[in-house]
Design an enzyme around this catalytic site. Structure first.
Site, PDB file in Angstrom:
ATOM      1  N   ASP A 327       0.827  -1.213   0.000  1.00 32.43           N
ATOM      2  CA  ASP A 327       0.000   0.000   0.000  1.00 32.43           C
ATOM      3  C   ASP A 327       0.861   1.263   0.000  1.00 32.43           C
ATOM      4  O   ASP A 327       2.029   1.231   0.385  1.00 32.43           O
ATOM      5  CB  ASP A 327      -0.912   0.012   1.240  1.00 32.43           C
ATOM      6  CG  ASP A 327      -0.104  -0.062   2.535  1.00 32.43           C
ATOM      7  OD1 ASP A 327       0.880  -0.828   2.568  1.00 32.43           O
ATOM      8  OD2 ASP A 327      -0.452   0.642   3.500  1.00 32.43           O
ATOM      9  N   GLU A 328       0.218   2.344  -0.431  1.00 33.25           N
ATOM     10  CA  GLU A 328       0.762   3.700  -0.287  1.00 33.25           C
ATOM     11  C   GLU A 328       2.231   3.831  -0.684  1.00 33.25           C
ATOM     12  O   GLU A 328       3.046   4.339   0.078  1.00 33.25           O
ATOM     13  CB  GLU A 328       0.603   4.175   1.181  1.00 33.25           C
ATOM     14  CG  GLU A 328      -0.832   4.254   1.622  1.00 33.25           C
ATOM     15  CD  GLU A 328      -0.995   4.753   3.054  1.00 33.25           C
ATOM     16  OE1 GLU A 328      -1.797   5.664   3.249  1.00 33.25           O
ATOM     17  OE2 GLU A 328      -0.316   4.232   3.970  1.00 33.25           O
ATOM     18  N   VAL A 329       2.574   3.365  -1.873  1.00 35.71           N
ATOM     19  CA  VAL A 329       3.947   3.545  -2.335  1.00 35.71           C
ATOM     20  C   VAL A 329       4.076   4.963  -2.888  1.00 35.71           C
ATOM     21  O   VAL A 329       3.374   5.342  -3.825  1.00 35.71           O
ATOM     22  CB  VAL A 329       4.310   2.502  -3.408  1.00 35.71           C
ATOM     23  CG1 VAL A 329       5.758   2.665  -3.821  1.00 35.71           C
ATOM     24  CG2 VAL A 329       4.055   1.090  -2.881  1.00 35.71           C
TER      25      VAL A 329
END
Ligand SMILES: *[C@@H]1O[C@H](CO)[C@@H](O)[C@H](O)[C@H]1NC(C)=O
Ligand SMILES: *[C@@H]1O[C@H](CO)[C@@H](O)[C@H](O)[C@H]1NC(C)=O
Ligand SMILES: *[C@@H]1O[C@H](CO)[C@@H](O)[C@H](O)[C@H]1NC(C)=O
EC number: 3.2.1.52
Length: 532
Positions: A327-329
């Site tokens: 997630d959330e790279v």
């Protein structure tokens, strides 16, 4: 709304002693018309194995459960043979039930629960006899919990259980709770106590978000520097191999799977100090700025590191699934780095950094699958078009798009789905916010029956930015119970007032068991100081 609450409160005042009701509500419960009950003499009462059961006294899972439930029901009272039956003061129909016999159809007691484990059970409380039967020990555990919730005490202090027939099974096979041990370290004791309360709620998956940006408390045998350099305190704020084994075994004895999450390539800042060269150096203009971004996906040695770490992790955690995060790279750091930009050009990725993320995740998926493990990934991995493996599970958590649309899209593409978006219990607000969690219907999206079958369950999440050992328990319980019932009980069980009554009564039982569960609303429990 306010008027509704006043009415509800009035009803509550009338019900000084609510009947024991099971949380989460069983699929089918019948109580005989004529009523009737069984007395449980604590000294003589015992748990036993029914004739023909596939498991006996050598079954550690059941024997340990018998001891736990004896202690929960009767406290320190030890079994004695010559305890008098308190028959004089009790109604004539109250026969003593001196044993609960457990019948299990299949013999496995030494294994671990998994996604396909059978958790169904039947509990029969009739004239002088208590019988619990289940396909597997995991179902017997669920039945013992139900039994324990049904036991009450009368005015004379005698333990009893009303006659009833229960046939129960879970609606979804994956009913999880996420704890985050990176934003704040949670001591082993807090994790074990949470596993106890999970079992009271029939949760069956502990999703251990064990490491993240702020700290790396997992002591790796392959890369000990990771926690030495990355934990808040390398002596006191770490999980040793022994701690991890303790969590896994404690969970197993309660029919709970432990799924570890090692989130990459983002959320890895704490990995940097112990693994030089792993993270991407960010640039400011032509020079490195001294800060770091996600794992560097363009170096071969990155994949050697990832292979070794996941080799270790997949042998330490026995569950088939690993949670790989994803997630959330944040692409800013990758964009700033000239070597990454050159690699992008060479690979023909244009300016699309999602392709670079996919490049990393696909190699990670291959590594994990070659280790014989299945993967659970946060939804971005699906949203960004990463080519997944057919058995990948997508974990829905974002609010940027209505989560029911995401559930529809994920299952339409043929992937299994887990829901968490409406169940971020770390978020709190004034009032009865458990109700919103309770009213969620995980299958309320446009899609075929086949799509609905791909929803394997969901998870309540307790992220740790504002939560540590001081406020974990009251923030979790009984609010997480709302999620537990949604995932266990029939979809038609959704009456809020009925749920309020039962959840309030269940919360009183939790207090009686020493769990510092917070109140739902105005009221009191008989035993509310029991935890002190
Ligand atoms: C047993 O049933 C009676 C009658 O319905 C009820 O008043 C009582 O609360 C029940 N007790 C428990 C422990 O459920
Ligand atoms: C990385 O490995 C690939 C093959 O796996 C190889 O073609 C490539 O030359 C290697 N790159 C470096 C920089 O060693
Ligand atoms: C579960 O609920 C559905 C309606 O949502 C109902 O048709 C079904 O009979 C219920 N099953 C049981 C076991 O109560």
């Amino acid at each position: 709304m306010a008027a509704g609450w006043l009415r509800l409160l009035a009803v509550l005042m009338l019900l000084l002693q609510p009947a024991a009701a099971v949380w989460p509500r069983p699929q089918v419960q019948r109580s005989p018309r004529g009523g009737g009950r069984c007395l449980l003499p604590p000294g003589r009462f015992r748990f036993g194995h029914a004739a023909g059961s596939a498991v006996g006294p050598g079954c550690t899972v059941l024997e340990a459960a018998f001891q736990r439930y004896r202690a929960l029901l009767f406290g320190a009272a030890r079994p004695t043979e010559n305890e008098p039956v308190p028959s004089t003061e009790n109604p004539p129909q109250a026969l003593p039930c001196t044993q609960l016999l457990v019948f299990v159809a299949t013999p496995d007691c030494d294994g671990f629960p998994n996604l396909d484990s059978k958790e169904s059970y039947k509990l029969s409380v009739s004239e002088g006899s208590l019988l619990l039967s289940a396909d597997a020990v995991w179902g017997a555990l669920r039945g013992l919990e139900t039994f324990s919730q049904l036991v009450g005490r009368d005015q004379n202090g005698a333990y009893y259980i009303n006659k009833t027939e229960i046939e129960d099974f879970p609606r979804f096979p994956h009913r999880g709770l996420l704890l985050d041990t990176s934003r704040h370290y949670l001591p082993l004791r807090a994790i074990l106590e949470t596993l106890d309360v999970m079992a009271y709620n029939k949760f069956n998956v502990f999703h251990w978000h064990i490491v993240d940006d702020p700290s790396f408390p997992y002591e790796s045998s392959t890369f000990p520097e990771l926690s030495k350099q990355g934990a808040f305190n390398a002596m006191s704020h770490v999980y040793t191999a022994g701690d991890v084994q303790a969590v896994i075994e404690y969970a197993r004895l309660r029919g709970i799977r432990v799924i570890a999450e090692f989130d990459t390539p983002g959320h890895t800042l704490s990995w940097g100090p112990g693994a030089p060269g792993l993270l991407t150096p960010c640039y400011s203009g032509k020079h490195p700025s001294g800060t770091y971004g996600p794992i560097n996906p363009i170096l071969n040695r990155t994949y050697q590191f990832v292979t070794s770490l996941f080799q270790e992790v997949s042998s330490v955690f026995p569950d088939f699934f690993l949670h790989l995060g994803g997630d959330e790279v944040d692409f800013t750091c990758w964009k700033s780095n000239p070597e990454i930009r050159a690699f992008m050009k060479q690979m023909g990725f244009d300016e699309d950094y999602r392709k670079l993320e996919s490049f990393y995740i696909q190699r990670l998926l291959d590594i994990v699958s070659s280790l014989g493990k299945g993967s659970i990934l946060w939804q971005e991995v699906f949203d960004n078009g990463v080519k997944l493996r057919p058995d990948s599970v997508i974990h829905v958590w974002k609010t940027s798009k209505p989560y029911m649309e995401e559930m529809a899209d994920v299952t339409k593409a043929g992937y299994q789905a887990l829901l968490s978006t409406p169940w971020y219990l770390n978020r709190i607000s004034y009032g009865q916010d458990w109700m919103a969690a309770y009213q969620v219907e995980p299958l309320k999206f446009k899609g075929s029956a086949k799509q609905k079958d791909l929803v394997i369950g969901g998870e309540a999440c307790m992220w740790g930015e504002y939560v540590d050992v001081t406020n974990l328990t009251p923030r979790l319980w009984p609010r997480a119970g709302a999620v537990a019932e949604r995932l266990w009980s029939n979809a038609s069980v959704r009456n809020l007032q009925d749920a309020y009554m039962r959840l309030a009564a269940f919360r009183c039982q939790l207090l009686g068991r020493g769990v510092q569960a917070q109140p739902l609303y105005v009221g009191y429990c008989e035993n509310e100081f029991g935890g002190f």
